[in-house]
Scaffold this active site. Sequence first.
Site, PDB file in Angstrom:
ATOM      1  CE1 TYR A   1     -18.186  47.153  24.791  1.00  0.00           C
ATOM      2  CE2 TYR A   1     -17.951  44.765  24.832  1.00  0.00           C
ATOM      3  CZ  TYR A   1     -17.596  46.024  25.302  1.00  0.00           C
ATOM      4  OH  TYR A   1     -16.660  46.146  26.292  1.00  0.00           O
TER       5      TYR A   1
ATOM      6  CD  GLU B   1     -17.564  49.542  21.317  1.00  0.00           C
ATOM      7  OE1 GLU B   1     -18.492  48.795  20.938  1.00  0.00           O
ATOM      8  OE2 GLU B   1     -16.594  49.166  21.994  1.00  0.00           O
TER       9      GLU B   1
ATOM     10  CG  ASP C   1     -22.130  71.011  34.502  1.00  0.00           C
ATOM     11  OD1 ASP C   1     -23.227  70.445  34.673  1.00  0.00           O
ATOM     12  OD2 ASP C   1     -21.049  70.511  34.859  1.00  0.00           O
TER      13      ASP C   1
ATOM     14  CB  THR D   1     -25.558  64.394  35.888  1.00  0.00           C
ATOM     15  OG1 THR D   1     -26.053  65.414  36.752  1.00  0.00           O
ATOM     16  CG2 THR D   1     -24.047  64.410  35.884  1.00  0.00           C
TER      17      THR D   1
ATOM     18  CE  LYS E   1     -25.170  65.996  40.431  1.00  0.00           C
ATOM     19  NZ  LYS E   1     -24.446  65.736  39.181  1.00  0.00           N
TER      20      LYS E   1
ATOM     21  NE  ARG F   1     -25.054  57.222  40.976  1.00  0.00           N
ATOM     22  CZ  ARG F   1     -24.812  58.419  41.510  1.00  0.00           C
ATOM     23  NH1 ARG F   1     -24.049  59.295  40.900  1.00  0.00           N
ATOM     24  NH2 ARG F   1     -25.303  58.745  42.690  1.00  0.00           N
TER      25      ARG F   1
HETATM   26  N1  DSN Z   1     -20.897  65.001  43.206  1.00  0.00           N
HETATM   27  C1  DSN Z   1     -21.800  65.939  42.572  1.00  0.00           C
HETATM   28  C2  DSN Z   1     -22.519  66.749  43.584  1.00  0.00           C
HETATM   29  O1  DSN Z   1     -22.731  66.255  44.682  1.00  0.00           O
HETATM   30  O2  DSN Z   1     -22.902  67.877  43.337  1.00  0.00           O
HETATM   31  C3  DSN Z   1     -21.132  66.769  41.563  1.00  0.00           C
HETATM   32  O3  DSN Z   1     -20.382  65.971  40.701  1.00  0.00           O
END
Ligand code: DSN
Length: 443
Positions: A49, A51, A194, A220, A223, A229
Amino acid sequence: MLEKSDPEIYKLIELEEERQSHTLEMIPSENYPSKAVLEALGSILTSKYSEGYPGKRYYAGNQFIDEIEKLAIERAKKLFGVPYANVQPYSGSPANLAVYLAVCDFGQTIMGQDLLAGGHLTHGWKANLSGKLFKSVSYSLNEDGYLNLEEVRDLAKKYLPKLIWCGGTAYPREIPFKEFAEIAEEVGAYLVADISHIAGLIAGGVHQSPVFFADIITTTTHKTLRGPRGAIIMVTEKGLRKDPEIIKKIEKAVFPSGCQGGPHNNQTAAIAVALKEAMEPEFRNYARQVVTNAKILAEELKKRGIKLVSGGTDNHLLLIDLSPFGKGLGIFLQDALELAGITTNKNTVPQEKSSPFYPSGLRLGTPAITTRGMKEEEMRKIASWLEAIIREIKDCSLPEEKERRKEYLEEFRKDIRNREVIYKIKEEILNLTEDFPIPNLGI
Ligand code: DSN
């Protein structure tokens, strides 16, 4: 170890590995992280932990966690050229929520790209918290599939949003950050980019960066960036000039005001590893190949008479528009492709005549298959399979009566499963995937 202690879970992981190995993953938001990223993710860091932030935690024993988080922060700052990065958000949606909490009061107006036109749920979709806590205004696309910047400007002037989002989840073209910045400046809004979908392309130098145009950037990490993630919130020099208090506000919004408690330290370490990988020259080659592959695929599909939203792509994704054949055919194509071994997702198209659940398009992309090493030749093969399967489904017609749809689709799945073309393509895909193994499999 896992095999003995929990054979059920072990088996299911094995099956999922097998599924991933023998199919082409073409959902554009998915990718394969390296073994090093997976190692950090599966480490003992998950026990701790912590925080708070490095040097100011609520629990003892964080001397090494602090070093890990500082490394992740420094790498994010260096890679994206920003003065501040927060690497604690659990994923994209909590990161975006933290941005709202930092710069908006509940009930204020915010603006984002319509979900049905390729935006994201958290950019103000009515069913999402962002559309319930704030008055959300959505901008859309022109008939040609490109962003309608005139509409963005008109809506911004009319509704004077506190925050404008740019960037989406199903937009195949370059995001015009400069134009968005001009509009945001005209109305005094924060501009938040974003870049979740294109972060790896920006890091690899094949998409322009929003760093000189946006005040805040969220992304994120799993990707095109090819990490675990997770998510990062960044503040630019421009953002700091606009609001010198912005860093404090974001820190507080992530913790304790937002929707998260202790950071996931194993995830932070894995993000740090992925950021280091993204600084390597090899990653630039990867990003370039992702875009080259998407462009080749787009050209090959167009040659075969298949319509694409906006007529092509500038990035890692394509949107096939099936509306010339009828309404709501996305699900038929998605399911038929899945049976043949290509994983994609149904998607809305501009001026959608059907519904988000039964949309008229299909979204697909090249990040994961490029990680497997596929190039131009494989894209040509994939285009020919897509064409063959589109031929199989183009005469389907989604029943107007909603009650009949489930049954119709079940019949469709039974029928298509047995067609020779599906068997044949499945076999060819199996052979192809043997030649291009996922680099880092094996529990
Ligand atoms: N679920 C993501 C995507 O497939 O683009 C976006 O949050």
